[in-house]
Design a protein around this motif. Structure first.
Motif, PDB file in Angstrom:
ATOM      1  N   LEU A   1       0.951  -1.045  -0.044  1.00  0.00           N
ATOM      2  CA  LEU A   1      -0.181  -0.245  -0.322  1.00  0.00           C
ATOM      3  C   LEU A   1       0.506   1.364  -0.025  1.00  0.00           C
ATOM      4  CD1 LEU A   1      -2.187  -1.223   2.518  1.00  0.00           C
ATOM      5  CD2 LEU A   1      -2.495  -1.339   0.242  1.00  0.00           C
ATOM      6  N   ARG A   2       1.002   2.278  -0.844  1.00  0.00           N
ATOM      7  CA  ARG A   2       1.975   3.217  -1.074  1.00  0.00           C
ATOM      8  C   ARG A   2       0.969   4.612  -0.360  1.00  0.00           C
ATOM      9  NH1 ARG A   2       2.706   2.210  -6.953  1.00  0.00           N
ATOM     10  NH2 ARG A   2       3.756   0.019  -7.066  1.00  0.00           N
ATOM     11  N   PRO A   3       1.718   5.549  -0.113  1.00  0.00           N
ATOM     12  CA  PRO A   3       1.682   6.814   0.058  1.00  0.00           C
ATOM     13  C   PRO A   3       0.515   7.429  -1.082  1.00  0.00           C
ATOM     14  CG  PRO A   3       3.725   6.533   0.198  1.00  0.00           C
ATOM     15  CD  PRO A   3       3.547   5.248  -0.321  1.00  0.00           C
ATOM     16  N   GLY A   4      -0.632   7.613   0.411  1.00  0.00           N
ATOM     17  CA  GLY A   4      -1.875   8.516  -1.080  1.00  0.00           C
ATOM     18  C   GLY A   4      -2.672   7.420  -0.498  1.00  0.00           C
ATOM     19  N   PHE A   5      -3.053   5.660  -0.520  1.00  0.00           N
ATOM     20  CA  PHE A   5      -4.175   4.873  -0.951  1.00  0.00           C
ATOM     21  C   PHE A   5      -4.425   5.521   0.504  1.00  0.00           C
ATOM     22  CE2 PHE A   5      -6.645   1.306   0.072  1.00  0.00           C
ATOM     23  CZ  PHE A   5      -5.809   1.150  -0.312  1.00  0.00           C
ATOM     24  N   LYS A   6      -5.931   5.795  -0.505  1.00  0.00           N
ATOM     25  CA  LYS A   6      -7.490   6.188   0.546  1.00  0.00           C
ATOM     26  C   LYS A   6      -8.686   5.257   0.568  1.00  0.00           C
ATOM     27  CE  LYS A   6      -6.531  10.875   0.721  1.00  0.00           C
ATOM     28  NZ  LYS A   6      -7.255  11.856   0.469  1.00  0.00           N
ATOM     29  N   GLY A   7      -9.790   4.380   0.884  1.00  0.00           N
ATOM     30  CA  GLY A   7     -10.619   3.021   0.570  1.00  0.00           C
ATOM     31  C   GLY A   7     -10.655   2.925   2.574  1.00  0.00           C
ATOM     32  N   THR A   8     -10.572   1.421   1.916  1.00  0.00           N
ATOM     33  CA  THR A   8     -11.242   0.818   3.009  1.00  0.00           C
ATOM     34  C   THR A   8     -10.994  -0.321   3.534  1.00  0.00           C
ATOM     35  OG1 THR A   8     -12.996   0.020   1.998  1.00  0.00           O
ATOM     36  CG2 THR A   8     -13.945   1.935   3.127  1.00  0.00           C
ATOM     37  N   TRP A   9     -10.860  -0.882   4.812  1.00  0.00           N
ATOM     38  CA  TRP A   9     -10.228  -2.166   4.497  1.00  0.00           C
ATOM     39  C   TRP A   9     -11.529  -2.974   5.412  1.00  0.00           C
ATOM     40  CZ3 TRP A   9      -4.746  -3.909   4.778  1.00  0.00           C
ATOM     41  CH2 TRP A   9      -4.069  -5.179   5.533  1.00  0.00           C
ATOM     42  N   GLU A  10     -11.844  -4.222   5.251  1.00  0.00           N
ATOM     43  CA  GLU A  10     -12.786  -4.917   6.032  1.00  0.00           C
ATOM     44  C   GLU A  10     -12.287  -6.103   5.756  1.00  0.00           C
ATOM     45  OE1 GLU A  10     -17.545  -6.238   4.813  1.00  0.00           O
ATOM     46  OE2 GLU A  10     -16.106  -5.097   2.821  1.00  0.00           O
ATOM     47  N   VAL A  11     -12.435  -6.333   7.396  1.00  0.00           N
ATOM     48  CA  VAL A  11     -12.390  -8.178   7.315  1.00  0.00           C
ATOM     49  C   VAL A  11     -13.493  -9.099   7.208  1.00  0.00           C
ATOM     50  CG1 VAL A  11     -10.968  -8.907  10.018  1.00  0.00           C
ATOM     51  CG2 VAL A  11     -10.360  -6.826   9.587  1.00  0.00           C
ATOM     52  N   ILE A  12     -13.174  -9.877   6.842  1.00  0.00           N
ATOM     53  CA  ILE A  12     -14.772 -10.687   6.909  1.00  0.00           C
ATOM     54  C   ILE A  12     -13.884 -12.209   7.937  1.00  0.00           C
ATOM     55  CG2 ILE A  12     -15.782 -12.795   5.675  1.00  0.00           C
ATOM     56  CD1 ILE A  12     -15.772  -9.360   4.873  1.00  0.00           C
ATOM     57  N   GLU A  13     -12.745 -12.462   7.627  1.00  0.00           N
ATOM     58  CA  GLU A  13     -12.240 -13.165   8.726  1.00  0.00           C
ATOM     59  C   GLU A  13     -11.172 -12.848   9.735  1.00  0.00           C
ATOM     60  OE1 GLU A  13     -11.269 -17.073   6.769  1.00  0.00           O
ATOM     61  OE2 GLU A  13     -14.009 -16.938   6.134  1.00  0.00           O
ATOM     62  N   THR A  14     -11.638 -13.288  11.087  1.00  0.00           N
ATOM     63  CA  THR A  14      -9.989 -12.159  11.058  1.00  0.00           C
ATOM     64  C   THR A  14      -8.657 -12.608  10.487  1.00  0.00           C
ATOM     65  OG1 THR A  14     -10.651 -12.837  13.828  1.00  0.00           O
ATOM     66  CG2 THR A  14      -8.562 -12.488  14.126  1.00  0.00           C
TER      67      THR A  14
END
Length: 116
Positions: A94-107
């Motif tokens: 993941l590079r500087p400037g990355f914007k978005g979401t992180w969704e954990v489905i399974e731990t």
């Protein structure tokens, strides 16, 4: 006195730092983080293991991060881009400037190297 320059990323027997998404970034669920920061070097370089329980939150990266997924399933979505499912064995940056979401489905547990 000999000082080794080898450092294993081993977390057994060490206490993790507890955390959660930053205020205002939580989208769903009640994710909890555990972080074992194993190495810290001059110049803003960090390495260790991070784990998160299910939930979804916004992410914004000013830093550069290499990730290797050890276990679990997550979906990382970039604003205006693709949603990518990552699972055990996957590696990415993941590079500087990355914007978005992180969704954990399974731990999910990952090894990381971050450069601030």
């Amino acid at each position: 006195m000999y000082v080794s320059h080898f450092r294993a990323i081993a977390i057994a027997g060490t206490e993790p730092e507890a955390g959660a998404p930053a205020e205002g970034r939580l989208i769903s669920g009640n994710p909890k983080f555990r972080t074992w920061n194993v190495e810290e070097a001059e110049g803003g370089l960090y390495a260790g293991v991070w784990e998160a329980t299910p939930g979804k939150w916004r992410i914004e990266y000013d830093e550069w991060e290499f990730c290797h997924i050890l276990s679990g399933v997550s979906v990382i979505s970039e604003d205006g881009g693709e949603a990518r499912t990552v699972r055990a064995g996957d590696s990415f940056v993941l590079r500087p400037g990355f914007k978005g979401t992180w969704e954990v489905i399974e731990t999910t547990r990952k090894e990381y190297v971050v450069r601030v």
